[in-house]
Write a protein that holds these residues in place. Structure first.
Motif, PDB file in Angstrom:
ATOM      1  N   THR A 121       0.436  -1.190  -7.124  1.00  0.00           N
ATOM      2  CA  THR A 121      -0.361  -1.871  -6.104  1.00  0.00           C
ATOM      3  C   THR A 121      -1.035  -3.110  -6.664  1.00  0.00           C
ATOM      4  O   THR A 121      -1.010  -4.189  -6.059  1.00  0.00           O
ATOM      5  CB  THR A 121      -1.419  -0.908  -5.532  1.00  0.00           C
ATOM      6  N   TYR A 122      -1.642  -2.962  -7.841  1.00  0.00           N
ATOM      7  CA  TYR A 122      -2.326  -4.105  -8.460  1.00  0.00           C
ATOM      8  C   TYR A 122      -1.347  -5.200  -8.854  1.00  0.00           C
ATOM      9  O   TYR A 122      -1.704  -6.384  -8.855  1.00  0.00           O
ATOM     10  CB  TYR A 122      -3.116  -3.636  -9.682  1.00  0.00           C
ATOM     11  N   GLU A 123      -0.123  -4.833  -9.184  1.00  0.00           N
ATOM     12  CA  GLU A 123       0.873  -5.824  -9.594  1.00  0.00           C
ATOM     13  C   GLU A 123       1.101  -6.859  -8.489  1.00  0.00           C
ATOM     14  O   GLU A 123       1.190  -8.062  -8.761  1.00  0.00           O
ATOM     15  CB  GLU A 123       2.197  -5.135  -9.938  1.00  0.00           C
ATOM     16  N   THR A 124       1.161  -6.391  -7.247  1.00  0.00           N
ATOM     17  CA  THR A 124       1.337  -7.306  -6.116  1.00  0.00           C
ATOM     18  C   THR A 124       0.009  -7.855  -5.618  1.00  0.00           C
ATOM     19  O   THR A 124      -0.186  -9.063  -5.503  1.00  0.00           O
ATOM     20  CB  THR A 124       2.051  -6.592  -4.952  1.00  0.00           C
ATOM     21  N   TYR A 161      -5.178   0.860  -2.865  1.00  0.00           N
ATOM     22  CA  TYR A 161      -5.245  -0.282  -1.955  1.00  0.00           C
ATOM     23  C   TYR A 161      -6.663  -0.823  -1.840  1.00  0.00           C
ATOM     24  O   TYR A 161      -6.901  -2.028  -2.009  1.00  0.00           O
ATOM     25  CB  TYR A 161      -4.723   0.113  -0.574  1.00  0.00           C
ATOM     26  N   ASN A 162      -7.618   0.056  -1.564  1.00  0.00           N
ATOM     27  CA  ASN A 162      -8.996  -0.403  -1.356  1.00  0.00           C
ATOM     28  C   ASN A 162      -9.553  -1.076  -2.606  1.00  0.00           C
ATOM     29  O   ASN A 162     -10.172  -2.133  -2.535  1.00  0.00           O
ATOM     30  CB  ASN A 162      -9.894   0.762  -0.950  1.00  0.00           C
ATOM     31  N   GLY A 194      -0.255 -10.546  -8.812  1.00  0.00           N
ATOM     32  CA  GLY A 194       0.622 -11.491  -8.121  1.00  0.00           C
ATOM     33  C   GLY A 194      -0.163 -12.581  -7.419  1.00  0.00           C
ATOM     34  O   GLY A 194       0.233 -13.755  -7.410  1.00  0.00           O
ATOM     35  N   LEU A 195      -1.284 -12.205  -6.821  1.00  0.00           N
ATOM     36  CA  LEU A 195      -2.152 -13.180  -6.147  1.00  0.00           C
ATOM     37  C   LEU A 195      -2.688 -14.196  -7.151  1.00  0.00           C
ATOM     38  O   LEU A 195      -2.695 -15.407  -6.893  1.00  0.00           O
ATOM     39  CB  LEU A 195      -3.283 -12.445  -5.441  1.00  0.00           C
ATOM     40  N   SER A 236       0.864  -1.185   0.000  1.00  0.00           N
ATOM     41  CA  SER A 236       0.000   0.000   0.000  1.00  0.00           C
ATOM     42  C   SER A 236       0.898   1.232   0.000  1.00  0.00           C
ATOM     43  O   SER A 236       1.208   1.798   1.049  1.00  0.00           O
ATOM     44  CB  SER A 236      -0.915   0.013   1.237  1.00  0.00           C
ATOM     45  N   PRO A 237       1.344   1.666  -1.199  1.00  0.00           N
ATOM     46  CA  PRO A 237       2.321   2.748  -1.292  1.00  0.00           C
ATOM     47  C   PRO A 237       1.721   4.152  -1.304  1.00  0.00           C
ATOM     48  O   PRO A 237       2.440   5.133  -1.522  1.00  0.00           O
ATOM     49  CB  PRO A 237       3.019   2.453  -2.618  1.00  0.00           C
ATOM     50  N   GLU A 238       0.422   4.275  -1.067  1.00  0.00           N
ATOM     51  CA  GLU A 238      -0.221   5.597  -1.138  1.00  0.00           C
ATOM     52  C   GLU A 238       0.141   6.477   0.058  1.00  0.00           C
ATOM     53  O   GLU A 238       0.588   5.991   1.092  1.00  0.00           O
ATOM     54  CB  GLU A 238      -1.738   5.423  -1.226  1.00  0.00           C
TER      55      GLU A 238
END
Length: 243
Positions: A112-115, A167-168, A119-120, A94-96
């Motif tokens: 964020t979506y990449e991980t 993140y959300n 990634g999931l 969560s880099p925001e």
């Protein structure tokens, strides 16, 4: 005998926070735990700490944003254990920095979506053959109440205050991914659910919240569901959380 005895569990992003607490809880319940982390030194240190307490914990290098790393992790599990009973997709970022959605950096959304999402999905796909090799595989995707559209929509919603667009929304996507995999696997013994650990004192929350072990209990409960347990839902301390 514990419900976890003899089971092999992988927890991603497990060198600290809720992931570490989940790894520890599963190991104390009798599982063989593969402590996944992309930082080798941090992962080895965390695994060694749990192993020194007499727990069956092994460090497994895995960077969920790196397909080759994921494949190498799956190959090692296949070679050393032959199956995977439990997959806890915990790794997240969560880099925001507290900006409103109108000022959010699209590059941070991609990061964020990449991980958190891609990634999931990649990790789940790679581990699925190993989960199919188990008697009754369990997949738990770490989510959050902040991902609930019902709980975040409108002025009076309990989590309307949270404006972490990347993140959300990434965790809302995780919820959708959970449903998709659960639907595909409905005719198998594998169950797929999302966990809402609540606000826990981790790096992501700047140390605010309850002990990570309490949030981890939600994921552990879903990981050890019996044959009659649910699939395709988001669950927290008090039961099912609305989408």
């Amino acid at each position: 005998m514990s419900e976890a005895a003899g089971k092999v569990a992988l927890v991603t992003g497990a060198n600290k926070g809720i992931g570490y607490a989940t790894a520890e809880s599963l190991a104390r319940a009798g599982a063989t735990v593969l402590l996944g982390a992309r930082n080798a030194q941090a992962g080895m240190t965390a695994a060694a700490k749990l192993a020194s307490a007499g727990l069956d914990v092994h460090f497994l290098p895995i960077d969920v944003t790196d397909r080759k790393s994921i494949e190498a992790a799956a190959d090692r599990i296949a070679e050393d254990w032959g199956r995977l009973d439990i997959l806890i997709n915990n790794a997240a970022v969560s880099p925001e920095h507290g900006v409103p959605p109108s000022a959010a950096d699209p590059d941070l959304l991609r990061l964020t979506y990449e991980t958190n999402v891609f990634g999931l999905v990649a990790t789940t796909q790679a581990m699925l053959p190993l989960l199919r090799a188990a008697a009754a595989g369990r997949i738990v995707n770490m989510s959050t109440g902040l991902a609930s559209l019902k709980l975040t929509s409108g002025r009076d919603a309990p989590f309307a205050f949270s404006r972490l667009l990347a993140y959300n929304s990434s965790k809302t996507a995780v919820n959708a991914v959970t449903v998709q995999f659960a639907n595909e696997l409905l005719d198998t013994p594998i169950k797929v659910n999302a966990a809402n650990p609540g606000l826990c004192a981790t790096d992501l929350s700047n140390g605010k919240g309850r002990p990570p072990s309490e949030g981890a209990a939600v994921a552990v409960g879903l990981a050890l569901l019996g044959e009659d347990g649910p699939t395709g839902g988001l669950y927290g301390d008090s039961g099912q959380v609305p989408w």
